[in-house]
Design a protein around this motif. Structure first.
Motif, PDB file in Angstrom:
ATOM      1  N   CYS A  33       2.034  18.481   1.583  1.00 40.38           N
ATOM      2  CA  CYS A  33       0.874  19.457   2.951  1.00 40.38           C
ATOM      3  C   CYS A  33       1.088  18.640   4.353  1.00 40.38           C
ATOM      4  CB  CYS A  33      -0.280  18.237   2.664  1.00 40.38           C
ATOM      5  SG  CYS A  33      -0.827  18.557   0.663  1.00 40.38           S
ATOM      6  N   GLY A  34       2.367  18.835   4.417  1.00 40.15           N
ATOM      7  CA  GLY A  34       2.468  18.489   6.227  1.00 40.15           C
ATOM      8  C   GLY A  34       2.681  17.320   6.921  1.00 40.15           C
ATOM      9  N   ILE A  35       2.461  16.058   5.988  1.00 45.33           N
ATOM     10  CA  ILE A  35       2.003  14.454   5.970  1.00 45.33           C
ATOM     11  C   ILE A  35       3.016  14.155   6.229  1.00 45.33           C
ATOM     12  CG2 ILE A  35       0.420  12.902   6.606  1.00 45.33           C
ATOM     13  CD1 ILE A  35      -2.035  14.965   5.682  1.00 45.33           C
ATOM     14  N   GLY A  36       3.743  13.089   6.818  1.00 45.60           N
ATOM     15  CA  GLY A  36       4.593  12.333   6.693  1.00 45.60           C
ATOM     16  C   GLY A  36       4.279  11.237   7.001  1.00 45.60           C
ATOM     17  N   LEU A  37       5.688  10.691   6.806  1.00 49.05           N
ATOM     18  CA  LEU A  37       5.000   8.872   6.835  1.00 49.05           C
ATOM     19  C   LEU A  37       4.488   8.495   8.257  1.00 49.05           C
ATOM     20  CD1 LEU A  37       5.903   6.550   5.764  1.00 49.05           C
ATOM     21  CD2 LEU A  37       8.016   5.958   7.451  1.00 49.05           C
ATOM     22  N   MET A  38       5.629   9.173   9.516  1.00 49.53           N
ATOM     23  CA  MET A  38       5.109   9.201  10.690  1.00 49.53           C
ATOM     24  C   MET A  38       4.150   9.571  11.065  1.00 49.53           C
ATOM     25  SD  MET A  38       6.543   8.044  13.564  1.00 49.53           S
ATOM     26  CE  MET A  38       6.778   8.426  15.173  1.00 49.53           C
ATOM     27  N   HIS A  39       2.117   9.937  10.199  1.00 49.10           N
ATOM     28  CA  HIS A  39       1.840  10.178  10.064  1.00 49.10           C
ATOM     29  C   HIS A  39       0.876   8.560  10.307  1.00 49.10           C
ATOM     30  CE1 HIS A  39      -2.363  12.047  10.022  1.00 49.10           C
ATOM     31  NE2 HIS A  39      -2.511  10.570   8.685  1.00 49.10           N
ATOM     32  N   PHE A  40       1.289   8.048   9.209  1.00 48.83           N
ATOM     33  CA  PHE A  40       0.687   6.806   9.032  1.00 48.83           C
ATOM     34  C   PHE A  40       0.892   5.570  10.564  1.00 48.83           C
ATOM     35  CE2 PHE A  40       1.255   8.768   5.540  1.00 48.83           C
ATOM     36  CZ  PHE A  40      -0.040   8.223   4.390  1.00 48.83           C
ATOM     37  N   LEU A  41       1.735   6.048  11.283  1.00 49.56           N
ATOM     38  CA  LEU A  41       2.369   4.822  12.636  1.00 49.56           C
ATOM     39  C   LEU A  41       0.906   4.560  13.614  1.00 49.56           C
ATOM     40  CD1 LEU A  41       4.518   3.577  13.768  1.00 49.56           C
ATOM     41  CD2 LEU A  41       4.449   4.982  15.083  1.00 49.56           C
TER      42      LEU A  41
ATOM     43  N   ASP B 105       3.318   6.571  -6.686  1.00 50.28           N
ATOM     44  CA  ASP B 105       2.190   6.861  -7.527  1.00 50.28           C
ATOM     45  C   ASP B 105       2.431   8.627  -6.972  1.00 50.28           C
ATOM     46  OD1 ASP B 105       0.817   5.750  -8.871  1.00 50.28           O
ATOM     47  OD2 ASP B 105      -0.525   4.766  -7.462  1.00 50.28           O
ATOM     48  N   SER B 106       3.893   8.903  -6.450  1.00 47.44           N
ATOM     49  CA  SER B 106       3.910  10.037  -6.020  1.00 47.44           C
ATOM     50  C   SER B 106       3.060  11.360  -4.898  1.00 47.44           C
ATOM     51  CB  SER B 106       4.140  11.237  -6.937  1.00 47.44           C
ATOM     52  OG  SER B 106       4.855  10.784  -7.810  1.00 47.44           O
ATOM     53  N   GLU B 107       2.149  10.183  -4.213  1.00 49.49           N
ATOM     54  CA  GLU B 107       1.018   9.963  -3.326  1.00 49.49           C
ATOM     55  C   GLU B 107       2.101  11.173  -2.204  1.00 49.49           C
ATOM     56  OE1 GLU B 107      -2.004   7.978  -2.982  1.00 49.49           O
ATOM     57  OE2 GLU B 107      -2.488   7.275  -5.063  1.00 49.49           O
ATOM     58  N   MET B 108       2.759  10.270  -1.516  1.00 45.61           N
ATOM     59  CA  MET B 108       3.517  10.594  -0.400  1.00 45.61           C
ATOM     60  C   MET B 108       4.113  12.027  -0.537  1.00 45.61           C
ATOM     61  SD  MET B 108       2.902   7.866   1.945  1.00 45.61           S
ATOM     62  CE  MET B 108       4.110   8.297   3.572  1.00 45.61           C
TER      63      MET B 108
ATOM     64  N   PHE C 252      10.194  -0.324   4.422  1.00 46.53           N
ATOM     65  CA  PHE C 252      11.063  -0.102   3.042  1.00 46.53           C
ATOM     66  C   PHE C 252       9.734  -0.424   2.067  1.00 46.53           C
ATOM     67  CE2 PHE C 252      13.310  -3.309   5.912  1.00 46.53           C
ATOM     68  CZ  PHE C 252      14.547  -3.326   6.183  1.00 46.53           C
ATOM     69  N   ALA C 253       8.881   1.036   2.597  1.00 42.51           N
ATOM     70  CA  ALA C 253       7.767   1.031   1.539  1.00 42.51           C
ATOM     71  C   ALA C 253       8.213   2.005   0.380  1.00 42.51           C
ATOM     72  CB  ALA C 253       6.472   1.346   2.600  1.00 42.51           C
ATOM     73  N   PHE C 254       9.402   2.887   1.345  1.00 44.13           N
ATOM     74  CA  PHE C 254       9.538   3.791   0.237  1.00 44.13           C
ATOM     75  C   PHE C 254      10.373   3.033  -1.295  1.00 44.13           C
ATOM     76  CE2 PHE C 254      13.336   6.677  -1.327  1.00 44.13           C
ATOM     77  CZ  PHE C 254      12.704   7.792  -1.502  1.00 44.13           C
ATOM     78  N   THR C 255       9.841   3.919  -2.331  1.00 45.92           N
ATOM     79  CA  THR C 255      10.365   3.452  -3.262  1.00 45.92           C
ATOM     80  C   THR C 255      11.491   4.454  -4.314  1.00 45.92           C
ATOM     81  OG1 THR C 255       8.634   2.326  -3.362  1.00 45.92           O
ATOM     82  CG2 THR C 255       9.986   2.182  -5.835  1.00 45.92           C
ATOM     83  N   ASP C 256      12.014   4.212  -4.492  1.00 47.87           N
ATOM     84  CA  ASP C 256      13.214   5.146  -5.110  1.00 47.87           C
ATOM     85  C   ASP C 256      12.983   4.487  -6.295  1.00 47.87           C
ATOM     86  OD1 ASP C 256      15.423   6.590  -6.184  1.00 47.87           O
ATOM     87  OD2 ASP C 256      16.302   6.224  -5.163  1.00 47.87           O
ATOM     88  N   MET C 257      12.263   5.445  -7.708  1.00 42.93           N
ATOM     89  CA  MET C 257      12.328   5.528  -8.866  1.00 42.93           C
ATOM     90  C   MET C 257      13.634   4.759  -9.726  1.00 42.93           C
ATOM     91  SD  MET C 257       9.111   4.848  -9.544  1.00 42.93           S
ATOM     92  CE  MET C 257       9.170   3.803 -10.725  1.00 42.93           C
TER      93      MET C 257
ATOM     94  N   THR D  56       0.569  -1.192  -0.043  1.00 44.85           N
ATOM     95  CA  THR D  56      -0.253  -0.095   0.065  1.00 44.85           C
ATOM     96  C   THR D  56       0.603   1.496   0.205  1.00 44.85           C
ATOM     97  OG1 THR D  56      -1.523  -1.225   1.420  1.00 44.85           O
ATOM     98  CG2 THR D  56      -1.618   1.499   1.723  1.00 44.85           C
ATOM     99  N   LEU D  57       2.103   1.445   1.055  1.00 43.77           N
ATOM    100  CA  LEU D  57       2.810   2.397   0.397  1.00 43.77           C
ATOM    101  C   LEU D  57       3.509   2.573   0.118  1.00 43.77           C
ATOM    102  CD1 LEU D  57       3.562   2.642   4.920  1.00 43.77           C
ATOM    103  CD2 LEU D  57       1.886   4.072   3.712  1.00 43.77           C
ATOM    104  N   SER D  58       3.898   1.204  -0.531  1.00 45.05           N
ATOM    105  CA  SER D  58       4.544   1.513  -2.110  1.00 45.05           C
ATOM    106  C   SER D  58       4.141   2.424  -3.272  1.00 45.05           C
ATOM    107  CB  SER D  58       5.216   0.076  -1.809  1.00 45.05           C
ATOM    108  OG  SER D  58       6.167   0.086  -1.166  1.00 45.05           O
ATOM    109  N   ARG D  59       3.052   2.259  -3.422  1.00 46.60           N
ATOM    110  CA  ARG D  59       2.363   1.957  -4.593  1.00 46.60           C
ATOM    111  C   ARG D  59       2.056   4.154  -4.012  1.00 46.60           C
ATOM    112  NH1 ARG D  59      -2.735   4.411  -5.757  1.00 46.60           N
ATOM    113  NH2 ARG D  59      -3.444   4.080  -4.416  1.00 46.60           N
ATOM    114  N   TRP D  60       1.664   4.812  -3.065  1.00 46.86           N
ATOM    115  CA  TRP D  60       1.370   5.386  -2.746  1.00 46.86           C
ATOM    116  C   TRP D  60       3.297   6.273  -2.983  1.00 46.86           C
ATOM    117  CZ3 TRP D  60      -1.755   6.751   2.248  1.00 46.86           C
ATOM    118  CH2 TRP D  60      -3.188   6.637   2.108  1.00 46.86           C
TER     119      TRP D  60
END
Length: 365
Positions: free
Chosen positions: A91-99, A82-85, A286-291, A75-79
């Motif tokens: 907008c001030g919502i980082g990865l820590m928000h999803f914890l 697709d540059s959603e993250m 490991f969800a972070f995706t570097d194209m 899920t997070l990899s797709r986000w």
């Protein structure tokens, strides 16, 4: 919050889909193994799907943590892909928000895993052992596999049938038995098991066959042809199955805390719930995706981490069973070490630092 609802929905659907796929794959593997046992005569065909159902039910506590791990990861990899993250970060919502959402989903799944680990899985293990014992000690005709010589529960008796019909009848029946020192062989065209209505005794009615008794060439050797021969099947008392350690109830294990194997089993059951939360942290890392590095690089590392974690737990359980590790320590050294490593890597991810850094000497080289 709309973002949280979208995350809940996509993570739940992905986790459920992965769990179904894993369950189907494992079902196919177990079905292949069980079919092999049926062909060899080690398992009755009538209990094939019962055993398969129990085995699948006993895998819930193992499949759910892995499915949740992959669900968050995908899920997070797709986000990220697709540059959603990237938009959310602006907008001030980082990865820590999803914890928090991850842990809330983990709590609901953790309850299911804990119930399955402490109750459902031990119950299925006991039921599987009972079904195996009952199947192995059933009446001989129930165990006959077409084209396979099957030794019956009664010593010295061997059954063979070329084919079995859908109505339960047998074709091309061969029966060899040793009674009172005399070797007897029955060969019949057809056979059918039945129960005597008056006595309740079990028989198999053999039709159009020949009975050979004694040793060929001896004076007492006899050959008899018959139209119908009712062969009595002597039942055997069903013994209570031996329950392995993983099938014992929780109270029984608590009463054997001095036994290293009992302590190892308790720690193993508790650890399945802990694994779910530790893997959730690794999924966020490991969800972070570097194209530029490809989509599968982090996914591959995540799978490697899962296997390392699983193997360490297996090693830890073996050490507990052998008494090499005190029961007070249990498997917490594995969970603690993997948990601290996950927190460290998550912190580096939040700081946009490389997860793994090489020593300065290697960099200069």
């Amino acid at each position: 919050m709309i973002i949280n609802r979208a995350f809940y929905r996509e993570t739940a659907v992905t986790t459920l889909g992965i769990a179904v796929v894993l369950l189907i794959v494992m079902s196919m593997m177990n079905l292949t193994w069980l079919l092999g046992r049926v062909v060899r005569g080690g398992t009755s065909e009538s209990v094939l799907y019962v055993l398969l159902g129990y085995q699948m039910l006993g895998k819930i506590d193992v499949l759910l943590p892995l499915a949740f791990y992959l669900g968050i990861l995908l899920t997070l990899s797709r986000w990220y892909r697709d540059s959603e993250m990237t938009v959310l970060a602006a907008c001030g919502i980082g990865l820590m928000h999803f914890l928090r959402p991850v842990m809330l989903i983990g709590l609901s799944l953790g309850v299911v895993v804990m119930v399955a680990s402490f109750y459902t899985t031990p119950l299925t293990v006991r039921q599987i052992e009972r079904v195996k014992v009952e199947s192995s000690q059933r009446l001989e005709p129930d165990q006959v596999a077409p084209g396979v010589f099957t030794e019956s529960a009664r010593a010295g008796r061997i059954f063979y049938a070329e084919r079995t019909r859908r109505d339960g009848g047998l074709e091309g029946v061969f029966v060899s038995s040793l009674e009172q020192g005399n070797q007897g062989v029955l060969v019949a065209k057809t056979g059918r098991p039945f129960t005597d209505a008056k006595t309740g005794d079990k028989f198999i009615a053999l039709h159009d066959g020949t009975f050979y008794e004694g040793e060929p060439g001896a004076a007492n050797y006899r050959i008899l042809e018959f139209g119908v021969y009712n062969l009595r099947i002597e039942p055997k008392m069903i013994d209570e199955p031996l329950v392995p350690m993983e099938g014992l109830p929780n109270m029984s294990l608590l009463g054997q805390l001095g036994n290293p194997k009992a302590s190892a089993e308790l720690h193993w059951r508790l650890g399945k719930t802990v694994v779910l939360f530790v893997l959730a942290l690794y999924a966020m890392v490991f969800a972070f995706t570097d194209m530029r590095r490809g989509r599968m690089s982090n996914f591959f590392v995540a799978i490697v981490i899962y296997f390392i974690y699983s193997n360490l737990l297996g090693i830890g359980e073996t050490m507990l069973q052998s008494g090499s590790v005190p029961a007070s320590v249990g498997l917490w050294w594995v969970h603690g070490g993997m948990g601290l490593a996950a927190v460290y890597l998550l912190r580096r991810r939040l700081q946009n630092l490389p997860l793994f850094t090489l020593p300065m000497r290697l960099k200069r080289a």
